[in-house]
Design a protein around this motif. Structure first.
Motif, short mmCIF file in Angstrom:
data_model
loop_
_atom_site.label_atom_id
_atom_site.label_comp_id
_atom_site.label_asym_id
_atom_site.label_seq_id
_atom_site.Cartn_x
_atom_site.Cartn_y
_atom_site.Cartn_z
N GLN B 47 0.83 -1.22 0.00
CA GLN B 47 0.00 0.00 0.00
C GLN B 47 0.85 1.26 0.00
O GLN B 47 0.43 2.30 -0.50
N SER B 51 -0.74 3.94 -2.26
CA SER B 51 -1.67 4.87 -1.64
C SER B 51 -1.04 6.25 -1.42
O SER B 51 -0.05 6.39 -0.71
N THR B 53 -2.52 8.68 0.14
CA THR B 53 -2.84 9.08 1.51
C THR B 53 -1.71 8.67 2.45
O THR B 53 -1.22 9.47 3.24
#
Lengths: 263, 279
Positions: B47, B51, B53
């Motif tokens: 991730q 990602s 974020t």
């Protein structure tokens, strides 16, 4: 030699910094005395209504009680195992002992958020979430390293020949510990106990993960109040929380001054 | 009867068992979760690459920590320098103030900053009534507020190791430099500062380590706008119940902290860092 002007300015600035380190926390005092119904500074008159509120609300009172019980019991545990451990490592005093010491100090530096995850994962299957036992044990683990540090510092100034003398005179291990070593390192034990209590009394992050409804410590209830940011009772709670910390700190300061003048 | 091992170990045992069973074991379990939840493999770590974020959160954490460390260490150096050079009673008083601030609860401080820095807080209304600003400065729900709160909390942690290092400096070195014709500034930059390097490095690392996992101040003063690792972990665990992602972030945080700790131990012992205030 008289201090030069730049040196004086330096020192003056350092004093200002030190005062600034403490002053902001004192803002809770005027806010707690506001007569208004929202978080604000008092303008014309002062009121003690939020202290009355604090000491008559069953929720706040139970939080006080719970924080005190958890703080005192975890201090007792942390001080006992921390002191024993410090004496043990001092007796062994080898490379292995230093490695073990640094492992035992890890709870001081590993971020509380990681400790919170670890405890909560362990406690769910054991049924210790939201229990006194769970919080007391968690706070003990987090505060015992402080005792280890302060007692080890006291032991560093303790003459090992006193221990040998006591044993040569026929005293058992237990008697030597109780009558010779422990009286000699009392200041370190007391300092450790005070710091352990303060650290449990203020602890929030791990508590946030481990308490739900039935165990709700003072910092836990304050946390809600701060997030909602409306009820001035939280300011009164902040003042009381800080006052207890300062009393504990003063006990340590007076005792260590007495110990020093006795030397 | 002689035991095969030193009997001192028996005294160490209760603490060791408690830390092993309640702390280190469960932390290993968290590391295990990071590679097994929801499925066995390095999915959670992948991730990090996919990602935005997560990358933003890690970057915010690093940036805030670096800035905070720089400010805390400079201010801490200043205080430590003045403390070391203060005479007996003045030194005890300074140390007293420092330790009081060290032990004042982070919650109380955070609450006070809310009252001071809010839109209608003391700082803004004070500046407005003095006519210095016309509109309130936004201190809250941004990095400025988080930094103010964090630096304020971290300065005492920076002072203690630096103070310990300064106390161990032989004052005659400075006198020697002065009597050989070095100016005050030269003596400070070329002699004094290099001698305090172990303290400076230890202080920077200590402050940085504590900042990395800081939860309370960024969560409250950042108001959800300054998302740092610790707050994100707590949201994953308490709200969205994504233990895998939370455990992965915890693992990264843990290895970061341990690596920096190891580095710090080459400059100063941890007990010296915390016990540096024994005068």
């Amino acid at each position: 030699m008289k201090p030069s002007l730049p040196a004086k300015l330096n020192t003056g600035f350092a004093w200002v910094l030190l005062v600034v380190l403490i002053a902001p926390a004192l803002v809770a005092i005027p806010v707690s005395l506001t007569p208004k119904t929202f978080l604000s500074f008092p303008t014309d008159e002062l009121s003690l209504q939020y202290y009355r509120e604090l000491f008559s609300s069953p929720e706040w009172l139970s939080s006080f009680w719970q924080s005190s019980v958890i703080g005192l019991l975890s201090t007792l545990l942390a001080t006992s195992i921390g002191t024993l451990c410090a004496i043990g490592l001092w007796r062994v005093s080898s490379r292995a002992a230093e490695v073990v010491r640094s492992v035992l100090l890890l709870p001081l530096v590993i971020p509380p958020i990681i400790a919170a995850m670890a405890f909560s994962r362990l406690y769910v299957p054991l049924g210790l979430i939201d229990s006194y036992t769970g919080l007391i044990l968690a706070h003990t683990v987090l505060s015992a390293p402080l005792v280890l540090i302060t007692v080890s510092a006291s032991l560093a100034g303790f003459d090992p020949r006193l221990e040998q003398a006591s044993r040569n005179l026929g005293a058992s291990n237990w008697v030597t510990m109780r009558r010779v070593i422990i009286p000699g390192i009392k200041p370190g034990i007391l300092a450790g106990a005070v710091f352990a209590f303060i650290s449990s009394w203020d602890e929030i992050v791990v508590t946030l993960f481990l308490s739900k409804f039935s165990v709700y410590t003072l910092p836990r209830r304050m946390w809600n109040g701060i997030r909602e940011n409306t009820d001035p009772t939280v300011a009164a709670a902040a003042v009381v929380l800080m006052a207890v910390t300062l009393v504990a700190f003063a006990i340590w300061a007076l005792a260590s001054r007495r110990a020093k003048s006795a030397e | 009867m002689r035991l095969p091992v030193n009997s001192g170990w028996l005294l160490v045992l209760p603490f060791l068992l408690l830390v092993g069973g309640l702390f280190l074991g469960p932390i290993l379990n968290v590391l295990w979760i990071s590679v097994t939840d929801p499925a066995l493999g390095l999915e959670n770590y992948a991730q990090l690459g996919s990602s935005d974020t997560l990358r933003r959160i890690l970057w915010t954490t690093l940036r805030v920590c670096l800035i905070c460390t720089a400010f805390s260490v400079v201010l801490g150096y200043w205080i430590a320098y003045a403390m070391v050079h203060a005479k007996g009673p003045a030194q005890s008083r300074m140390l007293g103030l420092l330790l009081v601030s060290f032990w004042i609860s982070v919650l109380v401080r955070t609450f006070s900053w809310l009252m001071l820095l809010g839109r209608n807080g003391v700082v803004n209304s004070g500046l407005e009534s003095l006519g210095i600003i016309s509109a309130p400065i936004p201190f809250m729900r941004n990095e400025l507020g988080v930094l103010i709160g964090m630096v304020h909390y971290m300065v005492p942690y920076a002072v203690l190791p630096i103070f310990a290092a300064m106390q161990s400096i032989d004052g005659r070195v400075v006198q020697a430099s002065r009597s050989l014709g070095g100016s005050g500034a030269q003596t400070f930059w070329r002699i004094y500062l290099p001698l305090t390097k172990p303290g400076l490095v230890a202080a920077s690392l200590l402050v940085f380590i504590i900042n990395l996992g800081f939860y309370v101040i960024p969560a409250v003063l950042g108001g959800g706008k300054v998302l740092m690792v610790a707050e994100y972990i707590s949201v994953q665990v308490l709200v969205t119940l994504q233990w895998g992602t939370a455990a992965m972030l915890a693992a990264i945080l843990l290895f970061g902290v341990l690596a920096l700790m190891f580095l710090m131990s080459r400059f100063m012992k941890l007990s010296t860092v915390f016990g540096g205030a024994r005068t």
